[in-house]
Scaffold this motif. Structure first.
Motif, PDB file in Angstrom:
ATOM      1  N   ALA A   1       0.831  -1.203   0.000  1.00 33.11           N
ATOM      2  CA  ALA A   1       0.000   0.000   0.000  1.00 33.11           C
ATOM      3  C   ALA A   1       0.865   1.252   0.000  1.00 33.11           C
ATOM      4  O   ALA A   1       0.504   2.277  -0.570  1.00 33.11           O
ATOM      5  N   ARG A   2       2.024   1.141   0.645  1.00 29.15           N
ATOM      6  CA  ARG A   2       2.898   2.302   0.768  1.00 29.15           C
ATOM      7  C   ARG A   2       3.444   2.758  -0.579  1.00 29.15           C
ATOM      8  O   ARG A   2       3.873   3.899  -0.742  1.00 29.15           O
ATOM      9  N   LEU A   3       3.443   1.857  -1.570  1.00 30.74           N
ATOM     10  CA  LEU A   3       3.961   2.235  -2.889  1.00 30.74           C
ATOM     11  C   LEU A   3       3.004   3.180  -3.611  1.00 30.74           C
ATOM     12  O   LEU A   3       3.368   3.795  -4.606  1.00 30.74           O
ATOM     13  N   ARG A   4       1.741   3.255  -3.121  1.00 22.78           N
ATOM     14  CA  ARG A   4       0.760   4.213  -3.640  1.00 22.78           C
ATOM     15  C   ARG A   4       0.539   4.086  -5.143  1.00 22.78           C
ATOM     16  O   ARG A   4       0.338   5.089  -5.821  1.00 22.78           O
ATOM     17  N   VAL A   5       0.580   2.854  -5.674  1.00 23.44           N
ATOM     18  CA  VAL A   5       0.285   2.700  -7.098  1.00 23.44           C
ATOM     19  C   VAL A   5      -1.216   2.500  -7.219  1.00 23.44           C
ATOM     20  O   VAL A   5      -1.725   1.393  -7.046  1.00 23.44           O
ATOM     21  N   ARG A   6      -1.927   3.587  -7.475  1.00 23.71           N
ATOM     22  CA  ARG A   6      -3.391   3.542  -7.443  1.00 23.71           C
ATOM     23  C   ARG A   6      -3.987   2.784  -8.608  1.00 23.71           C
ATOM     24  O   ARG A   6      -5.169   2.476  -8.606  1.00 23.71           O
ATOM     25  N   THR A   7      -3.157   2.516  -9.635  1.00 22.14           N
ATOM     26  CA  THR A   7      -3.682   1.776 -10.781  1.00 22.14           C
ATOM     27  C   THR A   7      -3.595   0.261 -10.584  1.00 22.14           C
ATOM     28  O   THR A   7      -4.036  -0.495 -11.439  1.00 22.14           O
ATOM     29  N   ALA A   8      -3.001  -0.165  -9.474  1.00 19.08           N
ATOM     30  CA  ALA A   8      -2.842  -1.602  -9.253  1.00 19.08           C
ATOM     31  C   ALA A   8      -4.215  -2.262  -9.224  1.00 19.08           C
ATOM     32  O   ALA A   8      -5.200  -1.653  -8.840  1.00 19.08           O
ATOM     33  N   GLY A   9      -4.286  -3.525  -9.652  1.00 19.27           N
ATOM     34  CA  GLY A   9      -5.563  -4.225  -9.671  1.00 19.27           C
ATOM     35  C   GLY A   9      -5.359  -5.708  -9.847  1.00 19.27           C
ATOM     36  O   GLY A   9      -4.214  -6.188  -9.848  1.00 19.27           O
ATOM     37  N   VAL A  10      -6.471  -6.426 -10.007  1.00 17.73           N
ATOM     38  CA  VAL A  10      -6.427  -7.892  -9.940  1.00 17.73           C
ATOM     39  C   VAL A  10      -5.896  -8.567 -11.199  1.00 17.73           C
ATOM     40  O   VAL A  10      -5.659  -9.767 -11.193  1.00 17.73           O
ATOM     41  N   ARG A  11      -5.720  -7.818 -12.281  1.00 13.73           N
ATOM     42  CA  ARG A  11      -5.282  -8.463 -13.525  1.00 13.73           C
ATOM     43  C   ARG A  11      -3.754  -8.499 -13.560  1.00 13.73           C
ATOM     44  O   ARG A  11      -3.094  -7.524 -13.872  1.00 13.73           O
ATOM     45  N   ILE A  12      -3.214  -9.660 -13.227  1.00 18.25           N
ATOM     46  CA  ILE A  12      -1.765  -9.799 -13.039  1.00 18.25           C
ATOM     47  C   ILE A  12      -1.109 -10.389 -14.271  1.00 18.25           C
ATOM     48  O   ILE A  12      -1.636 -11.325 -14.865  1.00 18.25           O
ATOM     49  N   GLY A  13       0.052  -9.850 -14.624  1.00 17.89           N
ATOM     50  CA  GLY A  13       0.930 -10.509 -15.569  1.00 17.89           C
ATOM     51  C   GLY A  13       2.057 -11.162 -14.790  1.00 17.89           C
ATOM     52  O   GLY A  13       2.653 -10.526 -13.922  1.00 17.89           O
ATOM     53  N   VAL A  14       2.337 -12.423 -15.049  1.00 17.60           N
ATOM     54  CA  VAL A  14       3.366 -13.151 -14.298  1.00 17.60           C
ATOM     55  C   VAL A  14       4.550 -13.435 -15.227  1.00 17.60           C
ATOM     56  O   VAL A  14       4.362 -13.939 -16.324  1.00 17.60           O
TER      57      VAL A  14
END
Lengths: 709, 709
Positions: free
Chosen positions: A298-311
């Protein structure tokens, strides 16, 4: 208006009453910490035995202090606490921390002491933390008023803290602080609430919502005492984009017993806690390490983060395992768009994978330019919200520079799982890459954090379902309670819950003529404010065909009910056409002891009970939230065209659900419960109908532990 | 009889073909390891370029070696591999490791190369590991034939190893080895199976079952190629008290796709894998750190460990959280017996807890004698199998000596969760106490390990349900397949599946007279070997009352079916009394592509499908296993007196389930599937009846990827 907690949580001067010169004792440890870490304000030890302790001049009495400090810390026994608080108040001290145990947690005598303390706080307006608490610390000002050994062993931060730790247990507070510091998270406040005789968990939360330093709160609760205040504080966290992570103890029956025997707190209904946390955008956690890891993300404050992950992996096997674990944690691995796959394939050999997970294969990391291209493609594609790279340390090191360059350029969350000991960890972290040791650890933090991020975004494409918060609900007069079913139906109808063609027969003759007029098989049901369980009373006959059967059924129902409960007031017998639909719902609303008005929806019938398949929400709900609730049921498929059945009328069903909520809120001062069971849902476009309706009044005597609702 | 894997896994002499003098290359790294760690046998590098490498004399050709070694390691390209194996075989080398990639994982040309290699192995009897593998290592003899960098970074053990790592991925093999060593677990074998052209996962497992050093295997699989061999190896592990922990990749749909695109392995049916692992007493794991932690527990060899945990904390809050997490992990926290509680209460203050969890409170640890009493009471009570102590490091240190004394005296598993950095960790571990850093880590290891321990124990109190393995099943001739329902019923009846009163009508007149004779409402159903979907064909009429309706229904059924499929062979119409019972089951048996004959049970009806509530087992099953399967269904409550319903006849139901399994095993060479749906279960004592029965023959063409069953 509650007075500010500023003197407690951001004191400019501190008195320590019961001061000791021994740093191992509770009267000495805070003085040692204040002195050691250089608190900038005035510190007044109070104890007639000493002239000076830890370099501070010591005073014999609180009345001797040169000026009233913001905060008094009481390191004295339980029996002396309230008297001392009176003296502190008398000299103008606005706030105090009380360490002493021996209050409500220790039987009846202690409970009386605590009542006295609480009464004094309420009367005087003094802000008091505890009793039976480890105390507080403001890490930004170095105002240590806690006796926690962890401050000596965990490294102290240099910069300004943004993570606050707020717990109902001192041990948990120390443990969370230690875990946060071991991840180099800078801490703002350390708060152990203790018995909460005066300031409670929600009160502190309220303060932290406004605290300019606090961005993330790691909380531990056994019991929420003021549900309304908790809800308001959570909503303010949400408004300000702050993050609240909470571990709630007592989620299992046996765990709830442990909570109760430990604090005499009632753990509350876990399903309602789960629903409330979801509705209030609280991240629910399972253990402390996980909480600290979520704070790290949360501290990274990347507000665009979401559930669609690329691995991204260097191994197909690890790609498969990560895929399994991320999907089981509720995340998604969308297929990469064809153009992205083509770009990746240009440099990845045939035995590598480009779909998602991406297996770049071990050789690729030797080509930093291609690594940069891969990472940039994943940073730019709109198909993803988050990128996770799994690599053994030495390979992560080779990717580190291109990774740092890409992260600085693009607002996308990048997470690394380092299965070795990469030298680049610190550089990666400084650049804003979260680094985990282990895939299990990464999954447990990313699952709840990213689903929380996704929940915060406005939903799209609701297919004509309204997202608007229901308009200020109309106020409709309740019938006198208890009421019969017809009165309940009329009340609900006033909120636009559709009522089918219902008639009242008060004689065998009207029953016969009504049945004839309706012309199709009818259902007949006793109408009585005194008979809540109609089937058990023999008050229901279904599939009645024609006048003769109706007349017979009328007499049978009256006879059964009079025999079942001779003194029951009987209005008559309800007659309505037999109805068929796609599915039947249970829609209910009730008052939760902690969170106030809550809604319950489920598919009707016994299987819902067998599989515990119910959904709950805080009221009011929007039509869109009602739809999400229905979708969260495992049995939702039955409404959604299961095995060729028609789809159910979700538009009408969700409207009716919103209406039931409004009807409850309108009558909440007198109602204990509304239940429609079943609400018949017909196929799309054909609407819904309540087949049964019940209003239950509140009990005359309020139950124990009821909230302020 | 397969030749022994001794030359592969315990070689006395090793040739390295394609030797290099560069320790960073695959032809050099094994030589470096063999030399560095002092392998005791002969080592023969082969490469015409060198006279000596890593201190070993180098030979130009394999034909030049002074004596044929046990094992040749081939560090050469894929196209040269089979020719070189021929030369190795010609000089008398019985086994080889093939590193080269470029085989089945790389398209058609590679697949052809792999076929050639496999054919040569089968013809020659040579034992070959790989291709496309990282190789092997016997840590006890220091026979390193793997090119794994982890051997240089992870600390090498001093004593004899008991943990073997066996994986289908090289990266996973290294990761697991590193994690095992970071926990100071001594390793026996490091085995990366690669493409398994010759020796497969189950083959190595078979060897390890006999290996005197290996007690615990940590395995990773994407695909089990030889199900029968895997089952046999697991049974031998079980017989010898060895522990097998396996992570299976591809448990989600997307993960299975990743496995397939990575290795072209089919992931198989996950529900069947779960059932097989349970039946074979394999511990299924989710991540690598968890696997290493489970090995840490298993290595303590406390055979009395089990799911009934006693929890000791210094904090009521932590007691409550641990209770929640342990119960969610499938473990139990039984209340302590009154006498034990009384002994604890003697020294624990009123605000502490003595029930379980036990909160000894912070002060108590200063009294080592009382700590010893508490621990001894928990070690002795028959109410517990396992004791977990949660304490911050400095408190654990104070309890360490009494804990070590108690552990040495009593055969009970003690586990510590140290939330600090206790100095006593090494001493505790040496004494046989498992020490974890974090409660989440402890729960994830203890959950699967202790439920596995409990599963291994014989169950008690089965209430007249037989635990015996079914007697060697009788062999009954199958009807010619495909067959009609009456033939299917007759076949199942021969295995004692109870068949209700069923009659065949071949004319409207016999239908009428049969219905009259039966005298109660009847069910009528088409009998045809060609109409598997009877309802869709209009071939079923229920609740037929009397002769006239039966005659009418007969004609309707015949008409519908002739219209539905004009060429269907029709035997007649089945007539049987309508039946009522407590519940309906689905009982089926089929051939799984990996594990062979498997059983499926579920409650009948659509809800089973909606909630995916099915249970599976390898065949044959005992009556007791059949009962456990039923109990594992969430819907089991419906058989068990739900809401005042009568309890179902579990005795008869489980007998019928065993019988269906036997009927399938008897006919398995020709059958693809047996399904009774529904099997009507009446109340206890009143038996069961099959209401529908189906036998499906195997497809004429065997499907791809079928196993050797």
């Amino acid at each position: 208006m509650t007075p500010s907690l500023e003197p407690l949580l951001n004191p400019r001067s501190i008195a320590l009453i019961g001061a000791s010169d021994n740093a191992g004792r509770i009267g000495g440890m805070p003085l040692d910490l204040l002195s050691r870490f250089g608190f900038g304000g005035a510190v007044y030890p109070v104890n007639p035995k000493y002239a000076e302790v830890f370099g501070y001049r010591c005073y014999a009495q609180v009345e001797d202090l040169p000026a009233p400090p913001d905060l008094a810390v009481l390191a004295i026994g339980a029996r002396d606490v309230t008297a001392m608080l009176r003296r502190c108040h008398a000299v103008g001290i606005p706030a105090a921390v009380v360490y002493a145990a021996g209050f409500a947690e220790e039987g009846e005598a202690g409970a009386l002491l605590q009542e006295e303390l609480a009464r004094f706080c309420a009367e005087s307006g003094m802000q008091v933390a505890g009793p039976n608490c480890m105390g507080l610390a403001n890490l930004n000002t170095k105002a240590f008023t806690a006796f926690a050994a962890i401050f000596k062993t965990a490294s102290l931060q240099t910069g300004t803290g943004c993570v606050s730790v707020l717990t109902q247990s001192g041990n948990v507070c120390s443990a969370l602080y230690g875990l946060a510091r071991s991840r180099e998270l800078p801490v703002s406040h350390f708060i152990n609430t203790g018995n909460e005789a005066n300031v409670d968990f929600s009160g502190y939360l309220d303060y932290l919502a406004d605290d300019p330093h606090t961005e993330i709160v790691l909380g531990y609760v056994e019991q929420i005492r003021d549900g309304r205040r908790f809800i308001n504080a959570c909503r303010r966290f949400e408004d300000q984009g702050k993050v609240l992570v909470v571990l709630k103890a007592g989620v299992t029956e046996k765990g709830a017993v442990a909570v109760q025997s430990h604090t005499s707190a009632l753990a509350g209904d876990q399903r309602i806690y789960d629903a409330a946390f979801r509705d209030l955008n609280v991240i629910a956690a399972d253990d402390f390490a996980q909480m600290a890891d979520i704070a790290m993300l949360a501290r990274l404050r990347v507000r665009t983060a979401g559930v669609r992950i690329g691995v991204v992996t260097m191994s197909g096997a690890l790609g498969a395992i990560l895929t399994d674990r991320f999907i089981q944690a509720g995340l998604q691995l969308p297929d990469l768009p064809a153009d992205v796959q083509a770009r990746l394939r240009a440099g990845i050999p045939a035995y590598g994978m480009v779909g998602n997970p991406v297996d770049v294969t071990g050789n690729i990391v030797n080509d930093p330019q291609f690594v940069a291209q891969v990472l940039e493609a994943l940073a730019l594609t709109p198909a993803l919200d988050t990128v996770v790279i799994n690599a053994p340390g030495y390979m992560l090191d080779r990717m580190a520079q291109p990774l740092i360059d890409v992260v600085k350029k693009h607002p996308r969350l990048f997470v690394a799982i380092d299965t070795g000991q990469a030298d680049s960890r610190a550089r990666l972290r400084d650049a804003g890459v979260a680094v985990f040791d282990d895939l299990g650890q990464a999954v447990r933090a990313l699952g709840p954090y990213l689903t929380w991020q996704a929940r915060r975004r406005p939903a799209v494409g609701t297919g004509g379902i309204s997202c608007a918060v229901p308009a200020a609900s109309r106020k409709v007069a309740l019938p006198p309670l208890p009421c019969d079913e017809l009165q309940a139906r009329r009340y609900l109808q006033a909120f636009d819950v559709p009522d089918p063609d219902v008639h009242l027969a008060v004689s065998r003759e009207t029953a016969a003529s009504l049945a004839e007029r309706i012309g199709v098989p009818v259902a007949m049901k006793i109408v009585s404010a005194d008979l809540a369980h109609k089937t058990e009373a023999g008050g229901v006959v279904l599939n009645v065909q024609g006048a003769d059967q109706a007349a017979q059924a009328y007499e049978q129902i009256m006879e059964n009910c009079k025999e079942h409960q001779p003194d029951a007031r009987i209005t008559g017998v309800m007659i309505s056409p037999m109805q068929r639909g796609v599915a039947e719902l249970l829609v209910g609303a009730t008052n939760d002891a902690v969170f106030g008005p809550v809604l319950t929806v489920a598919l009707g019938g016994v299987m819902t009970e067998v599989y515990r398949d119910t959904a709950h929400a805080l009221l009011p709900v929007t039509q869109e939230q009602a739809l999400q609730l229905l979708r969260s049921l495992k049995a939702f498929v039955l409404l959604d065209g299961f095995r060729g059945r028609p789809k159910a009328d979700l538009q009408a069903a969700t409207k009716a659900i919103v209406a039931v909520g409004n009807a409850f809120l309108s009558g909440q001062s007198e109602l204990d419960q509304i239940e429609i069971n079943p609400l018949l849902v017909r196929e799309a476009g054909a609407g819904v109908a309540m087949l049964d309706a019940l209003l239950l009044p509140q009990a005359a005597e309020p139950e124990q532990n009821q909230s302020s609702w």
